[in-house]
Design a protein around this motif. Sequence first.
Motif, PDB file in Angstrom:
ATOM      1  N   ASP A 380       0.823  -1.201   0.000  1.00 56.62           N
ATOM      2  CA  ASP A 380       0.000   0.000   0.000  1.00 56.62           C
ATOM      3  C   ASP A 380       0.861   1.257   0.000  1.00 56.62           C
ATOM      4  OD1 ASP A 380      -2.316  -1.544   0.135  1.00 56.62           O
ATOM      5  OD2 ASP A 380      -2.274  -1.583   2.334  1.00 56.62           O
ATOM      6  N   THR A 381       0.371   2.289  -0.680  1.00 55.20           N
ATOM      7  CA  THR A 381       1.019   3.594  -0.635  1.00 55.20           C
ATOM      8  C   THR A 381      -0.046   4.654  -0.823  1.00 55.20           C
ATOM      9  OG1 THR A 381       2.833   4.936  -1.507  1.00 55.20           O
ATOM     10  CG2 THR A 381       1.528   3.727  -3.112  1.00 55.20           C
ATOM     11  N   GLN A 382       0.188   5.844  -0.249  1.00 52.50           N
ATOM     12  CA  GLN A 382      -0.767   6.944  -0.391  1.00 52.50           C
ATOM     13  C   GLN A 382      -0.202   7.997  -1.332  1.00 52.50           C
ATOM     14  OE1 GLN A 382      -2.160   8.609   3.307  1.00 52.50           O
ATOM     15  NE2 GLN A 382      -3.685   6.997   3.547  1.00 52.50           N
ATOM     16  N   VAL A 383      -1.088   8.549  -2.169  1.00 51.48           N
ATOM     17  CA  VAL A 383      -0.712   9.556  -3.159  1.00 51.48           C
ATOM     18  C   VAL A 383      -1.731  10.686  -3.089  1.00 51.48           C
ATOM     19  CG1 VAL A 383      -0.428  10.011  -5.622  1.00 51.48           C
ATOM     20  CG2 VAL A 383       0.369   7.858  -4.664  1.00 51.48           C
ATOM     21  N   ALA A 384      -1.255  11.928  -3.186  1.00 48.95           N
ATOM     22  CA  ALA A 384      -2.149  13.078  -3.169  1.00 48.95           C
ATOM     23  C   ALA A 384      -2.699  13.337  -4.569  1.00 48.95           C
ATOM     24  CB  ALA A 384      -1.414  14.314  -2.665  1.00 48.95           C
ATOM     25  N   VAL A 385      -4.022  13.523  -4.648  1.00 51.76           N
ATOM     26  CA  VAL A 385      -4.672  13.919  -5.887  1.00 51.76           C
ATOM     27  C   VAL A 385      -4.977  15.410  -5.784  1.00 51.76           C
ATOM     28  CG1 VAL A 385      -6.717  13.632  -7.347  1.00 51.76           C
ATOM     29  CG2 VAL A 385      -5.634  11.645  -6.287  1.00 51.76           C
ATOM     30  N   GLY A 386      -4.441  16.169  -6.737  1.00 50.45           N
ATOM     31  CA  GLY A 386      -4.583  17.620  -6.674  1.00 50.45           C
ATOM     32  C   GLY A 386      -5.941  18.114  -7.147  1.00 50.45           C
ATOM     33  N   GLN A 387      -6.201  19.408  -6.826  1.00 48.72           N
ATOM     34  CA  GLN A 387      -7.429  20.032  -7.288  1.00 48.72           C
ATOM     35  C   GLN A 387      -7.447  20.063  -8.817  1.00 48.72           C
ATOM     36  OE1 GLN A 387      -9.930  21.058  -5.530  1.00 48.72           O
ATOM     37  NE2 GLN A 387      -9.153  21.184  -3.418  1.00 48.72           N
ATOM     38  N   LYS A 388      -8.644  20.180  -9.347  1.00 48.02           N
ATOM     39  CA  LYS A 388      -8.778  20.262 -10.793  1.00 48.02           C
ATOM     40  C   LYS A 388      -8.047  21.505 -11.294  1.00 48.02           C
ATOM     41  CE  LYS A 388     -12.144  20.424 -14.539  1.00 48.02           C
ATOM     42  NZ  LYS A 388     -13.561  20.351 -14.912  1.00 48.02           N
ATOM     43  N   LEU A 389      -7.274  21.349 -12.315  1.00 48.30           N
ATOM     44  CA  LEU A 389      -6.494  22.439 -12.896  1.00 48.30           C
ATOM     45  C   LEU A 389      -7.201  22.923 -14.166  1.00 48.30           C
ATOM     46  CD1 LEU A 389      -3.807  24.054 -12.746  1.00 48.30           C
ATOM     47  CD2 LEU A 389      -2.847  22.323 -14.287  1.00 48.30           C
ATOM     48  N   LYS A 390      -7.521  24.245 -14.203  1.00 43.33           N
ATOM     49  CA  LYS A 390      -8.146  24.775 -15.411  1.00 43.33           C
ATOM     50  C   LYS A 390      -7.198  24.613 -16.588  1.00 43.33           C
ATOM     51  CE  LYS A 390     -11.404  28.083 -13.413  1.00 43.33           C
ATOM     52  NZ  LYS A 390     -12.586  27.440 -14.018  1.00 43.33           N
TER      53      LYS A 390
END
Length: 528
Positions: A380-390
Amino acid sequence: MKRTIAVVLLLLVAAVAPGVVAASVRGSPDLDLYLSDNRVTPGEKTQLSVTIQNTGDIDSGGSPANEARVTTARGTTLEMRESSAPITIKSGKVAAGSVPEGTSPPIPFSIVVDEDAALGTYTIPIRVSYTYTNQISDRSPFVQQQRSVTETHDVTIVVEDESRFEIVGTTSDASVSDSGTVTVRVQNVGSAPAEDATLSVQSPNSDVTLGAGAQSAESFVGSWAAGETKSVTYRVNVADDAERRSYSLQTTVAYENEDGEQVQSSPLATGFVPGGAQEFEIGNVESNLRVDAEGTLRGQVANTGDVVAANAVLVIDTQTQNLNPVETEVALGTLEPGQASDFAFDIEVGEEASAGPRQFTFHVEYRNNEGEKRQSDPLDTQVAVGQKLKEFNVEAVNATVTGGQSTTLEVAVTNNGEETLSDISAKLFADSPLSTSDDEAFIQSLEPGETATIEFAVSADGAALEKNYPVSMDFQYDNEQGDTKLSDTYQLPVQVNEPEGGGLPVIPIAVGAIAIALIGLYVLYRRQ
């Protein structure tokens, strides 16, 4: 046989009437010593099992209990003595306890036969010491006599040609929580060949099994010449919860000797230490994942176990909604212990996804030393998903229009993403008091960070107040994968200004003109 006898008179009753003579039982033990197996071979380390046979002598009978007493050897000890026999005696004095009439249990003596022992028959003296009651009265008053005896008995051994076996090496590629092999190398160090030999191995520990899960296995090796070494390989299985330590194995050889007799060797002890459980580790993880975009998850997977992982493949197990790997497997090749390999997964993040940390689960599929397919525990590993980029940065360059007039609205469009976009169609939307007679523009392509300026025709109603009014626009475009996308809607402010010079208001001028026209008509009418 030599005998040394000491006589002790014991009075069991404090007073015996003078002149009274009680009837007595008299006798003694009569011991003989035997070897249950007296055949040895040069260089052999073995045990000689000595058996005592006591036939007993009764000189004067009486009650059965007293007869048994006078024929029993008590406190018996045996000591094997050095002689001309080509052996080294490893055991000291051995206690045999009480020996009644009959046969004693075998009494073991450890010996080592000289490597260069000549074939033949040899005598070994054994010193035996014991005490016994030689006379006891059969009725009151009770009187008994005890004697101590030390005597020497001879036993014979035969040094002959014989097969004899030693383990000269053991290797294993098995590891905890997996199967593998154990190879045992056994040498016939005896002076005679063995025929129709079978090598058997047994595991006394349930954490280690053989073959399909049994505690023992055997292999036929056939003829076995003196001095020859045989290598036999067995399949072993090591339990998931086994410790990484030495596990013992017992090996025996069953064979036919030169006389056609079936013989089995003494147990031969050996062992092996399994390798650690196959383990992997995910590290150096980074990503550019964002909502409503395709990104890449990168990292390294390392073989932290002790065994080679052949043809390894990293599989992504994530079944999370709105996270869709383009491919679910990445080939890693063969990973030696301590070796790492890079991986990358392209992942589409849905527009309904939420920004924030997300857990991804992987496992490694590989083949072990036996070529069998294995699968690791989940990684298992955790990854950050960023905000939607215009997709675009949009900025109005010329966004001023005079009421009642038209202007050219210039808009600077910048590719805000990480891939080249093509066939970009822009559409402008305006609401009263603004309007547009040219609401579409086209950009051939934009590389990441590249800017292009597009133009639209915008008009303002003459009655519009002086202030900012919004216009909106969106884009339809193709990404690098050839997918056609529709962007978010962008809003831009357009400043409406009054006409220069602050001219007369339109309505009062019209009213004045009408009034002048009516007056002129009235004057004309009167003149007529």
